[in-house]
Design an enzyme around this catalytic site. Sequence first.
Site: not given
Ligand code: PNW
Length: 461
Positions: A77, A123, A169, A298, A300, A364
Site C-alpha cells: 500500500r 494521503h 484518514e 486504519n 492503532y 494500517e
Molecule cells: C496515521 N492521531 O496518522 C497516518 O495514516 C500515517 O501517515 C501516520 O504515519 C501513522 O498513522 C502513524 O501516526 C495518524 O493523532 C496521525 O490520533 C495522528 C493520529 C492518528 C493517525
Amino acid sequence: MPLRKDFLYGFATAAAQIEGGGKESEEESGRGPSIWDKFCEDGRTLDGSHVNRTCNHYGMFKEDVAMMKSLGANSYRFSISWPRLIPRGGRDDPVNEKGIKFYNDLIDELLAQGLTPFATIYHWDLPLALQEKYDGWNSPEVVKDYVRYAKLCFDSFGDRVKNWLTFNEPYVTSILGHGYGEFAPAHKSNTEPWITAHHQILAHAYTVDLYRKQYKPKYHGQIGITLNGDWSEPWDETPENIQAQEDRLLGFIGWFADPIYLGSYPKVLKTMLGNRLPDFTEEEIRLVKGSSDFYGMNTYTTTITQAGGDDELATKTINGHQRKDGTWIGTESSLKWLRSVPWGVRKLLNWIYKRYQMPIYMTENGFAIKGESDMSKEEALHDKDRVDYYQGYLENILQAVEEDGVDVRSYFGWSFLDNFEWASGLGPRFGCVYTDYNTFERTPKDSAKTLMQFFEEHVSK
Ligand code: PNW
C-alpha cells in the site's frame, strides 16, 4: 477457519513520508510543493526535518520492492503524490510527466515481483498552490480539482492498479490540520473541521462515481476510502458513560462512515454541532451513500471514554474525556495518543462489521517504540515492543475472523520503513525496516519477520 486465500498482506507507506529523494531532487523530479513543504519550511516539525529529505524511496524504489518481496509480502500500500503528478494541482494545470513515469515504474516493478499494488490517491499532501488559491479543503473548488487528479490516476495507472483508496484518514486532515492546527495547513478553528470533512466526503463520492461508471467496467477494480478509528471502552457501566462511549465512536468513526455506508451524518453530530455541520443535498447524498466498495480501516490504539469531556472543538459528549490505563505500553511523548492495547482491535472490528456490514481491509496498524531514535541500530533491530504489539494485535484480529466471523481481507503494517512522521519529524520510528537517515541504508527489524511469518502461517494456501 484461516485467513482467506486471496488475503492481501504487506506494508503501508505514504508518498510525503518516504519519497524525499535527497538534495535538490524535487526540482529535478518536477514535484510541486505541498502544504507539508510549507509546514516544514515554517519550522513546525519537532526536529526541523523536511519532507524533501526522508528515505529517498524516489531513488530506491526498486530496492524497496525487492526487500518487501524478500520479506514475503504479497501486496504493497503506497500513496500517489498529487503535487508530483500536477505540481500546481488545479484542473487546468500541466501534468508532470516525470511523476507519471515514477509511479508507472513503481507499479510495473511491483507487478514484476508479484506484489499487488494498493494505491491511496490522497494521503495529505495537498498542492500548496491550491491552499494559496482558495484555502484548500475549505473551498468547494477543491472537489473538482481532486476529481480531475483522481481521473489522471485512473487514466495513467488504472489498467494495472485494481485496488484504490480515495482518501487516507480524512478525520486527521480535518481535526489535526484544521481544528487543533497541529498538522498542515496548521489552522486552528472550531468550524473548519466539518467543512473540510464535508468536501473530502464529496470529492470521494464524485470520484467513486466516476470510477464505477468509466473505469470499473473495463478494469474490474475496487475503490473505497480508509478511515482511522480507535476502539473506546466506557469508563464504567453507568448509562452516561456508555452513552459517552457510543457518542465518541460515532463522532470519530461515524462522522465519515455513517454518511458513506448508511447515508447520513450521525444524529449526535447534528445535535451537538448545529449549523457547524454542513448538509448534503439530496443529489449529493445519493452519491455519497454506498460510495465505498469495502471498509478501509486504519487503527492503532484504544482509549477509555468518560462522560463530560472538555473538547472545545466539538462539544462535551462527542469526545468525552479520553482516558488511558497506566499499564498500557506507550511510545514517544510526541505521540501521546498511541498505546498498545491488543484486545481493543477485536472489539473495534466487531463494532465496525456489525454497524456497516462491509468487507474490511485493514490498511494500517503499527507502533513506534519509546526512545527508539536514541537507540543504536543494533538495538533498534531487535524491536521487542513492536513484535509484541504485532503479535497481540494479530492474534486478536485472527480471533475476530475465526471466532466472531468478521470478514477481514487485508492487513498492512504501518510502516515499511522508518519515515517522516509528520509534525513529529524523523524522531518516531514506525518502520518494520530500519532506515539510516545518513546513508539511506535499510535493514529489516525483527518485527518485519514476525509480521510476514504470521501471514505465511495463517493465510490459506
Ligand atoms: C496515521 N492521531 O496518522 C497516518 O495514516 C500515517 O501517515 C501516520 O504515519 C501513522 O498513522 C502513524 O501516526 C495518524 O493523532 C496521525 O490520533 C495522528 C493520529 C492518528 C493517525
